[in-house]
Design an enzyme around this catalytic site. Structure first.
Site, PDB file in Angstrom:
ATOM      1  CB  SER A  35      -0.967  -0.047   1.193  1.00  0.00           C
ATOM      2  OG  SER A  35      -1.995   0.896   1.075  1.00  0.00           O
ATOM      3  CG  ASP A  40      -7.706  -2.966  -3.183  1.00  0.00           C
ATOM      4  OD1 ASP A  40      -8.356  -2.359  -2.307  1.00  0.00           O
ATOM      5  OD2 ASP A  40      -6.470  -2.996  -3.207  1.00  0.00           O
ATOM      6  CG  HIS A  81      -5.672  -2.280   0.301  1.00  0.00           C
ATOM      7  ND1 HIS A  81      -5.415  -1.822  -0.985  1.00  0.00           N
ATOM      8  CD2 HIS A  81      -4.868  -1.545   1.124  1.00  0.00           C
ATOM      9  CE1 HIS A  81      -4.502  -0.855  -0.929  1.00  0.00           C
ATOM     10  NE2 HIS A  81      -4.161  -0.672   0.334  1.00  0.00           N
TER      11      HIS A  81
END
Length: 267
Positions: free
Chosen positions: A94, A216, A244
């Site tokens: 991320s 996602d 995610h």
């Protein structure tokens, strides 16, 4: 304080190249436990906690330094220079995938590959660019965090994790959020969700695997496709997974994608 203490650096494994893994927002290095052991026979493994998260030294959290992702990129390079003498494969989840990107731009000679797990250079829709959120939606998220951080953590964790067949992972993520200092988490969220590093994508010459999930809500598929177009040395892989955090909820598929990429990249 030492770099090791500041970032709670852990080192194990054996190999001529180093793999360093960085967690995402609200998480800590324990989130890599499903994936990292698969690489320890071939790499020296380094995991750490971003300052302000996990077992890092909270006294080292400087709102000015960490007011942009560049502050974390500087920490990453410091860790690499301290604990790795050879080539480095960076794996970031991320927001840490963008932290790694910035580090590869600053010191391209230190990296041989980067793996970007569920990355996003910009979370806000902008013209033809689909980031997944409008600015009012991001503002609402930040306002909710400020007014009721624990409640926000409990509600958002299942959305971020996905993995409806593995509810224990959502619980783990919520608990991880709740362990963080709320004021630091709120500031980090602002830095993360309001950042825009689209212009930095073409600057990275380090070969990159962009690893995204088929479903996602945080980083939709259009984000990965945009990044792939902007990064001249990138490969895009979509794995069938809801959520995610594929390094936790789809560790096997994540390993397969990473292993195939590294076989072609790391000689």
């Amino acid at each position: 304080m030492s770099v090791k203490q500041r970032n709670n650096v852990q080192i194990w494994g054996d190999g001529p190249a180093t793999m360093i893994l960085a967690h995402g927002f609200g998480c800590d290095q324990s989130m890599w436990r499903y994936l990292a052991p698969s690489f320890e026979d071939h790499f020296k493994i380094i995991t750490f906690d971003l300052v302000g998260s996990g077992g890092s030294d909270l006294k080292a959290y400087d709102r000015l330094k960490y007011g942009t992702l560049h502050g974390y990129a500087d920490d990453l390079l410091e860790i690499i220079n301290k604990f790795s003498a050879g080539p480095v494969v960076f794996v970031g989840h991320s927001v840490s995938s963008i932290i790694g990107l910035l580090a590869t731009v600053k010191a391209p000679d230190r990296f041989i590959a980067q793996v970007m797990v569920s990355p996003s250079p910009c979370y806000i829709n902008d013209g033809d660019y689909v980031g997944g959120f409008t600015r009012p939606e991001i503002d609402e998220i930040l306002e909710t965090m400020e007014s009721n951080y624990l409640g926000w953590s409990s509600n958002i964790a299942p959305v971020i994790m996905g993995a409806p067949q593995q509810p224990e992972l959502s619980t783990e993520l919520a608990n991880s959020f709740c362990r963080n200092d709320p004021s630091i988490a709120e500031h980090f969220a602002q830095v993360t969700f309001l950042s825009d590093h689209r212009s930095d994508l073409p600057k990275s010459i380090t070969p990159a695997l962009i690893l995204q999930c088929s479903d996602d809500v945080i980083a939709p598929r259009e984000v990965g496709e945009f990044m792939h177009r902007q990064m001249p040395h990138s490969v895009l892989r979509i794995i069938k997974n809801v959520g995610h955090c594929p390094h936790m909820s789809a560790a096997g598929d994540s390993f397969d994608a990473m292993h195939g990429f590294l076989l072609q990249t790391v000689r």
